[in-house]
Design an enzyme around this catalytic site. Structure first.
Site, short mmCIF file in Angstrom:
data_model
loop_
_atom_site.label_atom_id
_atom_site.label_comp_id
_atom_site.label_asym_id
_atom_site.label_seq_id
_atom_site.Cartn_x
_atom_site.Cartn_y
_atom_site.Cartn_z
N LYS A 1 -43.17 3.17 18.62
CA LYS A 1 -41.87 2.51 18.46
C LYS A 1 -42.06 1.23 17.64
O LYS A 1 -43.06 0.53 17.80
CB LYS A 1 -41.30 2.19 19.84
CG LYS A 1 -39.86 1.66 19.82
CD LYS A 1 -39.35 1.44 21.25
CE LYS A 1 -37.91 0.95 21.28
NZ LYS A 1 -37.42 0.74 22.66
N SER B 1 -33.08 2.76 23.73
CA SER B 1 -33.31 2.31 22.37
C SER B 1 -34.50 2.98 21.69
O SER B 1 -34.63 2.88 20.46
CB SER B 1 -33.54 0.80 22.38
OG SER B 1 -34.72 0.48 23.10
N SER C 1 -34.59 2.49 28.17
CA SER C 1 -34.79 2.81 26.75
C SER C 1 -35.78 3.93 26.45
O SER C 1 -35.80 4.43 25.33
CB SER C 1 -35.22 1.56 26.00
OG SER C 1 -34.13 0.70 25.81
#
Lengths: 463, 463
Positions: free
Chosen positions: A65, A140, A164
């Site tokens: 990420k 996210s 997330s």
């Protein structure tokens, strides 16, 4: 060669017995990523394979990420603010992966600074759901989830502040594991809400996330909040789980139906199922969560002033003008949360909002510890709704609320939680999450592995 | 003259530490090229996290105990948010005594030379910011440069009650504090800018004015004198003194308005989520107390008890180094203690200042040698030269061909008779000079003292 549906476990086994080479594996994921990224927008940065086959991970490249620092590889947090920021150091989790022979496949798209639940709040554009590209992936950690679900990566790191990792895992039909607070070092994870978040893992199976978890878990001298969790395999065959009914009732009819259906299957397979009607502090979970998260975010994001990194401000009349201009590079959601946090911490409001939110968190933790006692895990849906069409959440704030309400509890309590696919509706999946006591990560992983085996939702997966 | 009230906030760098407060960068930042003594933590790079230097807690605790303050068993770090280019995170990690926080220690005191007690409200730990450099003057500089080498250096802040009522008292406070700090090894005089004071002055019960960043005791006194007269003049003209922050201009020796009221600080304090609370255990207090040894008062008392006069006792007790040497000599040869006190308070003090000497030798046998032969060392310069030798760690051996007074008188008589023709018409002074020349050649310079005495006697006898 086609590795579609391959789990990390299977890849490692086939490399071990010689039927696959690490170069072929990395080549496959790279090529497929290049091909699919223009549609799915899962990666912000993609790197050509260049690793050597060594260690437990045999040189396999992994998706990371884009809020996890990678030395020499730009790390943007999906923000204009860090568009060209190249960290001079690796996050501890990344250096642990490298020590085990892993490498970086690419940096995945996300909601800017991890603020969002849909994957739409990115300065690089929304991530699209591989199950239906008109729909959101959830966020996210949107790019990490999309990459794993679309076979653009064997496994991925994400981060989970209020769901997330689990939310996009649920929306893309994969496994998302949020470890206990502190179980994986946060050093190098670009902070959004320090006291709530943790690096998590998105993979194709419970076994996959467990393999990676064991490699990167552990106390880190660079992170004072990190802890050593017990990594020994847990011996459970008939788990006792507790369902919080009011959580299920918050869900849409489709989700509810699939979820209850999964309970039936688990029960037939020998799970002990118990119910509790209500988590009495449900109504306070989101307000407590957002108050703490925004307060922490507003100070964490103070450092972005355009001086040491970030876009150059071409002209400014003075220092204050300079930073106002520099800070206009934040996206709207980030600005909103900074403003909320700034307000919350202002003189006179600190006690009214922030201290009360901390007290509530304590009470929520106590209630959770009370209800879970005697059970191996709490079992609830991950997302109360199915993925929505890109752009729809912005019109309907109720969707945004629903997106967070079921996932924030483990962040407030520091608990491990894992989302696995437990049902299927049309092209989408329904995710269910198992939540445990802090530091009992191996227990929830075990319970989830048994459930995964019982439910067999993704029959096409190759283990 | 109306009454003034002065309170001080003294910032002291913990120069005894090897590393900064929250990272492993060296605390020896002076003289290094700009931005070379830095890391992701002290430049606040995204994702970096602070970890507490435990030694800093011990050093701060030493100062707290020397100032008779009470440590809190648990204290917390807070984020103090304000935007300034030298502050890389745009918040400073410090300790706070409100919002549920506690500083490291509270309620101490320090006695001034005039017997007055100044209360110390609290002592806490915090990080130093970096430094801004302006090309030329701040007002005309075309750009400013930032050096983060100092960023993250450990500071303690000592906050007094407004108990001082004259510039002299404030100066005395800083001087006494400086001595106490040197007692625990923090020699602020050796490190430029390592002691910085924010001075709060209010005149005739008016608003308090804060003068920021005054370095050293003498400047503190000057700044207060200036502020006293500035406020007095306003008072007499009937102009209201406003609560404000001013800066001390060391060159012009005046205070200048620096921050208007419109920027009245709103620091948005919140607990630092990345650092656990600081705990001070009984055993740590015990350990630190053992390391500290006695205070200046204890040392002064011992010297007075030994029969050393007040002036010498004051001087020796103010420097732990001098006192340690005194104690060793006393143990080595008790009869030398009076002479040792004299030499320590005068010649050795002079040498320490002149050569900026930091430590005196552990081995005092060389000094004892000098003291034992003190009477026969011919002049003051030689005494100083020998002492310097000892301080430099060279071997000191004093061996003179000393001559007894009786023998020398015969020798003098013989020389006079040998040179009778040459000197008989000379004036006394010339005669004396001529004979001394011959005597020194024969007996050596080191016997000058004895030679002068004896020659005088002989010449007086034969006159």
């Amino acid at each position: 060669m086609n590795l579609e549906g391959y789990t990390l476990q299977l890849i490692l086994r086939e490399i071990e017995n010689g039927s696959l080479s690490p170069e072929d594996v990395n080549e496959f994921y790279y090529k497929r990523s290049v091909e699919l990224n223009s549609v799915l927008n899962a990666y912000i940065t993609l790197l050509e394979p260049r690793s050597r086959a060594e260690g437990d991970l045999k040189g396999i490249a992994i998706a990371i990420k884009d809020n996890i620092s990678t030395k020499g590889i730009r790390t943007t947090c999906a923000s204009k603010m860090l568009e060209n920021y190249v960290p001079p150091y690796d996050a501890t989790a990344v250096s642990s992966l490298k020590k085990h022979g892993g490498s970086v496949l690419g940096k995945t798209n996300m909601d800017e600074f991890a603020m969002g639940s849909s994957g739409e709040n990115s300065a690089f554009g929304p991530t699209r759901n591989p199950l239906n590209k008109e729909y959101v992936t959830g966020g996210s950690s949107s790019g990490s989830a999309a990459a794993v679900a679309a076979d653009m990566a064997p496994i991925a790191l994400g981060s989970d502040t209020g769901g997330s990792v689990r939310a996009p895992a649920s929306f893309t039909g994969i496994v998302g594991f949020k470890p206990s607070y502190g179980a994986i070092s946060r050093y190098g994870l670009i902070a959004y809400a320090n006291s709530l978040e943790v690096i998590g893992i998105l993979g194709k199976s419970v076994e996959d996330v467990k393999i990676l978890f064991k490699m990167i878990a552990g106390k880190d001298p660079m992170d004072s909040t990190s802890i050593n969790v017990d990594l020994k395999e847990k011996n459970i065959s008939k788990p006792n789980i507790l369902v919080i009914k009011s959580f299920v009732e918050l869900s849409s009819e489709e989700v509810k139906k699939e979820f209850y259906n999964s309970i039936g299957k688990l029960e037939s397979a020998g799970f002990g199922i118990s119910y509790v009607d209500k988590f009495s502090l449900t109504d306070y979970m989101l307000s407590s969560y957002y108050t703490i998260a925004c307060a922490e975010a507003s100070t964490n994001l103070s450092r972005y002033d355009g001086i040491r990194y970030g876009p150059k401000v071409e002209s400014a009349s003075n220092w204050r003008d300079y930073i106002s201009k520099a800070r206009s590079f934040f996206g709207p959601e980030v600005k909103a949360r900074i403003m909320m946090g700034t307000f919350i911490l202002s003189a006179g409001y600190y006690e009214t909002y922030y201290l009360r939110a901390l007290q509530l968190r304590k009470m929520i933790k106590q209630e959770f510890e009370k209800i879970i006692s005697g059970y191996d895990a709490v079992y609830v849906p991950t997302m109360p709704v199915l993925p929505w069409k890109i752009g729809k959440a912005i019109e309907d704030p109720k969707i945004a609320y629903a997106a967070d309400v079921l996932t924030v509890l483990p962040n407030l309590t520091g608990s491990p939680a894992i989302s696995i696919p437990v049902g299927k509706v049309r092209e989408f999946f329904v995710g269910g999450q198992f939540i445990g006591l802090r530091a009992e990560d191996m227990k929830v992983l075990k319970v989830a592995a048994i459930a995964e085996n019982v439910l067999q939702v993704k029959k096409n997966g190759r283990n | 003259m109306e009454e003034i009230k002065v309170g001080l906030e003294v910032h002291v760098q913990l120069v005894t530490l090897k590393t900064k407060l929250f990272c492993s960068c060296s605390s020896d930042y002076r003289g290094k090229p700009p931005n070379t003594n830095i890391c992701p933590v002290c430049t606040g790079l995204p994702g970096s996290m602070p970890t507490l230097n435990k030694k800093a807690v011990e050093e701060a605790l030493k100062v707290a105990l020397m100032l008779n303050a009470q440590p809190y068993e648990t204290s917390y770090f807070f984020r103090k948010t304000y935007f300034y280019p030298d502050l890389p995170k745009n918040f400073q990690i410090t300790q706070y005594d409100k919002a549920g926080g506690y500083p490291l220690a509270h309620d101490g005191y320090l006695k001034l030379s005039n017997g007055k007690t100044v209360r110390i409200e609290r002592i806490h730990l915090e990080e130093d910011p970096g430094r801004i450099y302006y090309e030329g003057s701040r007002a005309t500089a075309r750009y400013s440069l930032i050096d983060y080498n100092r960023s993250g250096i450990a500071l303690i802040e000592i906050v007094t009650a407004p108990d001082m009522s004259s510039p002299e008292e404030a100066r005395d406070f800083v001087e006494r504090l400086t001595t106490i700090l040197s007692d625990v090894g923090i020699n602020v005089k050796d490190y430029e800018g390592s002691l910085r004071v924010d001075v709060n002055v209010s005149y005739a019960g008016g608003e308090r004015v804060e003068v920021k960043n005054v370095t050293g005791a003498a400047s503190v006194e000057k700044a207060i004198i200036y502020e006293m007269f500035r406020q007095k003049t306003m008072y007499e003209k009937g102009i209201k003194v406003v609560r404000e922050t001013r800066a001390w201009d060391e060159k012009r020796r005046i205070t200048i308005a620096s921050r208007g009221k419109e920027f009245e600080a709103e620091y948005r304090y919140m607990p630092e989520p990345d650092l656990p609370p600081v705990t001070i255990t009984e055993s740590l207090i015990k350990k630190v107390k053992e390391e500290i040894g006695g205070s200046q008062e204890d040392r002064y008392r011992e010297l007075i008890n030994d029969g050393i006069n007040e002036e010498l006792a004051k001087k020796i007790s103010s420097d732990k180094n001098l006192f340690n040497v005194y104690e060793k000599i006393k143990f080595y040869e008790p009869s030398l203690k009076q002479l040792a006190a004299n030499v320590l308070a005068n010649e050795i003090s002079y040498l320490i200042k002149r050569y900026s000497i930091k430590t005196l030798p552990e081995d005092v046998s060389g000094l004892a040698e000098i003291l034992q032969n003190y009477r026969i060392i011919p002049d003051h310069e030689s005494v100083v030269a020998y002492l310097k030798k000892w301080i430099d760690g060279e071997k000191v051996k004093i061996s003179f061909k000393t001559v007894s007074a009786e023998n020398i008188q015969n020798d003098i008589m013989q020389i006079i008779s040998e040179n009778y023709e040459k000197i008989r018409n000379l004036e006394y002074n010339k005669k004396f000079e001529f004979l001394m020349g011959i005597l020194i050649k024969k007996f050596g310079k080191e016997n000058k003292k004895v030679l002068v005495e004896e020659l005088t006697k002989v010449l007086n006898k034969i006159k």
